[in-house]
Write a protein that holds these residues in place. Sequence first.
Motif, PDB file in Angstrom:
ATOM      1  N   ARG A 192       0.822  -1.211   0.000  1.00 52.30           N
ATOM      2  CA  ARG A 192       0.000   0.000   0.000  1.00 52.30           C
ATOM      3  C   ARG A 192       0.858   1.263   0.000  1.00 52.30           C
ATOM      4  O   ARG A 192       0.330   2.380   0.024  1.00 52.30           O
ATOM      5  CB  ARG A 192      -0.929   0.008   1.218  1.00 52.30           C
ATOM      6  CG  ARG A 192      -1.993  -1.086   1.176  1.00 52.30           C
ATOM      7  CD  ARG A 192      -3.007  -0.927   2.314  1.00 52.30           C
ATOM      8  NE  ARG A 192      -2.388  -1.093   3.611  1.00 52.30           N
ATOM      9  CZ  ARG A 192      -2.265  -0.126   4.526  1.00 52.30           C
ATOM     10  NH1 ARG A 192      -2.719   1.092   4.284  1.00 52.30           N
ATOM     11  NH2 ARG A 192      -1.692  -0.364   5.684  1.00 52.30           N
ATOM     12  N   SER A 209       4.208  -1.758   6.655  1.00 54.62           N
ATOM     13  CA  SER A 209       4.293  -2.671   7.796  1.00 54.62           C
ATOM     14  C   SER A 209       3.190  -3.719   7.791  1.00 54.62           C
ATOM     15  O   SER A 209       3.259  -4.690   8.538  1.00 54.62           O
ATOM     16  CB  SER A 209       4.228  -1.885   9.110  1.00 54.62           C
ATOM     17  OG  SER A 209       5.181  -0.860   9.103  1.00 54.62           O
ATOM     18  N   THR A 210       2.132  -3.517   6.980  1.00 57.85           N
ATOM     19  CA  THR A 210       1.067  -4.520   6.929  1.00 57.85           C
ATOM     20  C   THR A 210       1.272  -5.455   5.741  1.00 57.85           C
ATOM     21  O   THR A 210       0.456  -6.337   5.493  1.00 57.85           O
ATOM     22  CB  THR A 210      -0.320  -3.854   6.807  1.00 57.85           C
ATOM     23  OG1 THR A 210      -0.384  -3.103   5.591  1.00 57.85           O
ATOM     24  CG2 THR A 210      -0.586  -2.930   7.974  1.00 57.85           C
ATOM     25  N   LEU A 231       3.493   5.541   4.541  1.00 53.91           N
ATOM     26  CA  LEU A 231       3.155   4.647   5.643  1.00 53.91           C
ATOM     27  C   LEU A 231       4.279   4.642   6.678  1.00 53.91           C
ATOM     28  O   LEU A 231       5.447   4.784   6.318  1.00 53.91           O
ATOM     29  CB  LEU A 231       2.959   3.217   5.112  1.00 53.91           C
ATOM     30  CG  LEU A 231       1.780   2.997   4.155  1.00 53.91           C
ATOM     31  CD1 LEU A 231       1.880   1.623   3.516  1.00 53.91           C
ATOM     32  CD2 LEU A 231       0.459   3.146   4.897  1.00 53.91           C
ATOM     33  N   PRO A 232       3.925   4.454   7.944  1.00 55.99           N
ATOM     34  CA  PRO A 232       4.950   4.423   8.996  1.00 55.99           C
ATOM     35  C   PRO A 232       5.614   3.050   9.100  1.00 55.99           C
ATOM     36  O   PRO A 232       4.954   2.033   8.921  1.00 55.99           O
ATOM     37  CB  PRO A 232       4.132   4.696  10.268  1.00 55.99           C
ATOM     38  CG  PRO A 232       2.782   4.115   9.975  1.00 55.99           C
ATOM     39  CD  PRO A 232       2.566   4.284   8.487  1.00 55.99           C
ATOM     40  N   PRO A 266      -4.187   1.391  12.117  1.00 55.90           N
ATOM     41  CA  PRO A 266      -4.287   0.265  11.193  1.00 55.90           C
ATOM     42  C   PRO A 266      -3.046   0.072  10.318  1.00 55.90           C
ATOM     43  O   PRO A 266      -2.891  -0.977   9.705  1.00 55.90           O
ATOM     44  CB  PRO A 266      -5.505   0.624  10.327  1.00 55.90           C
ATOM     45  CG  PRO A 266      -5.634   2.105  10.422  1.00 55.90           C
ATOM     46  CD  PRO A 266      -5.076   2.512  11.738  1.00 55.90           C
ATOM     47  N   ASP A 267      -2.172   1.067  10.273  1.00 54.16           N
ATOM     48  CA  ASP A 267      -0.972   0.937   9.440  1.00 54.16           C
ATOM     49  C   ASP A 267       0.153   0.167  10.134  1.00 54.16           C
ATOM     50  O   ASP A 267       1.183  -0.115   9.520  1.00 54.16           O
ATOM     51  CB  ASP A 267      -0.448   2.321   9.032  1.00 54.16           C
ATOM     52  CG  ASP A 267      -1.335   2.969   7.970  1.00 54.16           C
ATOM     53  OD1 ASP A 267      -1.985   2.217   7.216  1.00 54.16           O
ATOM     54  OD2 ASP A 267      -1.382   4.214   7.907  1.00 54.16           O
ATOM     55  N   LEU A 268      -0.033  -0.110  11.445  1.00 53.91           N
ATOM     56  CA  LEU A 268       0.996  -0.852  12.181  1.00 53.91           C
ATOM     57  C   LEU A 268       0.337  -2.011  12.910  1.00 53.91           C
ATOM     58  O   LEU A 268      -0.610  -1.798  13.662  1.00 53.91           O
ATOM     59  CB  LEU A 268       1.684   0.055  13.199  1.00 53.91           C
ATOM     60  CG  LEU A 268       2.484   1.222  12.645  1.00 53.91           C
ATOM     61  CD1 LEU A 268       2.755   2.237  13.754  1.00 53.91           C
ATOM     62  CD2 LEU A 268       3.801   0.748  12.049  1.00 53.91           C
ATOM     63  N   LEU A 269       0.802  -3.203  12.680  1.00 57.64           N
ATOM     64  CA  LEU A 269       0.221  -4.357  13.353  1.00 57.64           C
ATOM     65  C   LEU A 269       0.747  -4.409  14.797  1.00 57.64           C
ATOM     66  O   LEU A 269       1.830  -3.909  15.074  1.00 57.64           O
ATOM     67  CB  LEU A 269       0.605  -5.632  12.600  1.00 57.64           C
ATOM     68  CG  LEU A 269       0.163  -5.647  11.132  1.00 57.64           C
ATOM     69  CD1 LEU A 269       0.704  -6.869  10.420  1.00 57.64           C
ATOM     70  CD2 LEU A 269      -1.359  -5.611  11.023  1.00 57.64           C
TER      71      LEU A 269
END
Lengths: 484, 481
Positions: A199, A237-238, B53-54, B280-283
């Motif tokens: 993403r 990270s996902t 994204l982080p 939601p961008d980091l599990l």
Amino acid sequence: MNLHKLTLREQLEGLKKNEFSSVELTSHYLERISKHDEELNSFITVTEEHALTHAKLADDRYKNNQSLPLDGLPIAHKDIFCTKGIKTTCGSKMLSDFEAPYSSTVYTKLDNMGMVMLGKTNMDEFAMGSSNETSYFGPVKNPWNKKYVPGGSSGGSASCVSAELAPIATATDTGGSIRQPASLCGLTGIKPTYGRVSRYGMIAFASSLDQGGVVARSAEDAALILEGMSGHDPKDSTSLKLEAPDLLKNLDKPIKGMKIGLPKEFFEKEMPEFVEKAIQDAIETYKHLGAEIVEVSLKNINLSLPIYYIIAPAECSANLSRYDGVRYGYRCEDPKDLEDLFMRTREEGFGSEVKRRILIGTYALSAGFYDAYYLKAQKCRQLVANDFSEAFKAVDVILSPTTPGTSFKAGEKSDDPIEMYLQDIFTIPANLAGLPGISIPCGENSGLPLGMQLVGNSLQEDKLLQFAHSYQMNTDWHKKMPNI
Amino acid sequence: MNENLKNWEAVIGLEIHVQLSTKSKLFSGASTSFGALPNTQACNIDLAMPGVLPVLNEEVLKMAIKLGKALNANINSPTSFARKNYFYPDSPKGYQISQMDNPIVETGYLDIETENGSKRIGVTRAHLEEDAGKSLHDDFEGQSGIDLNRAGTPLLEIVSEPEISTAEEAVAYLKSIHSIIRYLNISDGNMAEGSMRCDANVSVRKKGDTELGTRTETKNVNSFRFVEKAIQYEIERQVHELESGNKITQETRLYDSQKNTTRPMRSKEFANDYRYFPEPDLLPIILEKDFIQCILDDMPEMPNEKKERFVSQFSLSKYDADLLAADKDIANYFEEVVKISNSPKLSTNWIMGELSAELNNENLNIRDSKVSSEKLGQLILRIEDGTISGKIAKDIFEKMWVSGKEVDIIIKDEGLEQVTDNKEIESMIDEVIANNPEQLEQYRSGKDRLFGFFVGQVMKASQGKANPKQVNDILKSKLEK
């Protein structure tokens, strides 16, 4: 030669054998775009110069025997994927002049494999919509009947591939935005498992649901490109820590003895006769191919739409907070003060569907409502995922219609958000559970195409494509193209 | 006012933000170094460009785990991040990535020394979060500038239980945290540069009451001294309000160090429903046992452990040990000095006395001391072995500070060796006695005070080099004759 009638694989073969050059192929599509797209409005930006430059480079590589895996094949990218130095608007006034300072992983991967970008396709604003009528750049038309919508949010991608203005296009799917327009435009559209496709650089709508994929003219075309887009990306990270799967390996294997589940909750619903007939015909075809048909139950599936309309707006309300007029994008004229800058920039820069969802999401996350809405929705989401896990113990794929019907007329549902949201009733569950789903053409009504959906277990894109390809080897629905 | 204070007690909790000394930011690869030109250390992620994204900097996990251990706390696994939503120009995403449920560190404590002995302060939690950028209002007429260099810098927010009762205790707790983070090498703890910041939650109630009063949160306090003053001011202000029959408003206040007052922030500056929800961008992050153990095996000796060791190994008083152990650099310096001097007590006195004074004078850190630990150790060794007297040593120290020369060289060059030869001292004493018959007469007729006069004369004659103890002994026996 009608180059646009060749499949992607045939185009790739033709380039390799030097039957035609990438510049010829690319020019062919650019001509079709300039001829037909004024009416369809499927592109926001046509990157003619970029395309021809890159096509020339591909041709040079072929000459020097240094060709890349997908060298010289044209592609259109949904305008949600950031492309360095090229306008990336996400269909919004907010980003109408925004040139991304970096490229998305999806774009970079395909670019590194030699693919030639024809342009950036139109879409519902920030991917919110099911008819491509919420775009700041105007509605997109369905090539099958220009009074009808192409579906959304990847309506531009679906429209241009359907009209053969591009051989294939990237798309994204948060609640059905690949599969629904694929169904409405007579295409094959696949959304892979959540985490398969990076993403990074794909502008976020609802982070836990968004997933990139493709709309194509066949399962085989889709497999070729999806494989190139997939694979672990340390910048997301996902992203799943898995190499890109080999999606062509099992494509031709028979599906004999494999099991197809029919969720009774979907089939208990009343559906138009032509939908029922198309699905029954598809089931018969699969039986004929040796598949076993099994009834399964997804008992919480009816919760999907309400769950989705809590979680997706909640995440979007935060994801879209960055559009504040401070660093980039639209900024209102002469702000009085800070608050005026924020308020008026967002008031003027966002369209009404985006605002509606930001409001719903903000409300659902507010103090005192969080437990009743967001937290509960997350719990229910787990129930839906559990239903699928249970069902996949007994079957290989789950079959249903993709959409409640064929396309609808422009304007028909724009004033009724609930009616519009129902477009995604069959597609949303796969997003909630993070599962791969594919839509393939399986019928038509009054000259408009209709798709069926197959949902697979986690990471089983190869199996979905195998099922889709088997079907397409035995039917002609996917070969029908609109007269434009 | 002070009289009234006796009837009241304060309930204080501290929230301490510690900037972690990682090379790159919490969720991006941009540098964290201090003082660069505006926006030169802000990458696409820090600027919250569309689509970025982080990605978590794993170094911070190690740092947080170390702190958790030092605070006797639990390490949560999984630990997860959440979005804290608010609009502000220096918060580029419109939300801050922080932790809400499952903070990495939870339920610990810290023992502090107070005038009534040791006191245990509970630590509720310590969580990771990203810092905001800075708004600059002064340089642009009618406009504000935004510098996002600091945006995304990793912070650990350490939240205490409301178990602190006085401003002095609050400072003791804060200093203890400061000492720990410096020992762990996870932050430079520089309050003036903002790498350690403290917000104080203060309420007061009548002594004996069990219910808590309404609290205020005081922000913007950037030194130990100001923390003490701000809390003391706030306690007195609240008591004054309540005694006058007014109510305390729950609010955020800013400390003004120039006026030594606190004032309420505009409501717009803090009235927020942060709408926390899981990022939601980091599990969620699962911390494997081996990973944690590996970090714990690498823990340095902590201030409290060091203090106890100083008491048992060097027979120092608790007070001295506490002073030395509070600062890792001072403690290290001390141990190096003792290694050479072999005299813990004398080393302590010199470090806390002469050395401290010089360092303070020139506003130097002990690491930058002009007299190295080795040189101070040799100086003390020369006192111990009788080469020089304590008094001469002080002169030599001054010279070492300026010239950087070694003690033995100064002694040799300037002939400062102590005179310890009994005969030499005897002859000096004989001369002094012979030269002062009048005083001798008076002394022998009972004027004991004059003993000091004779000592002084002898020391003067020896230019301070005579061994004072020998002078005393010999002089006594001679005068008695």
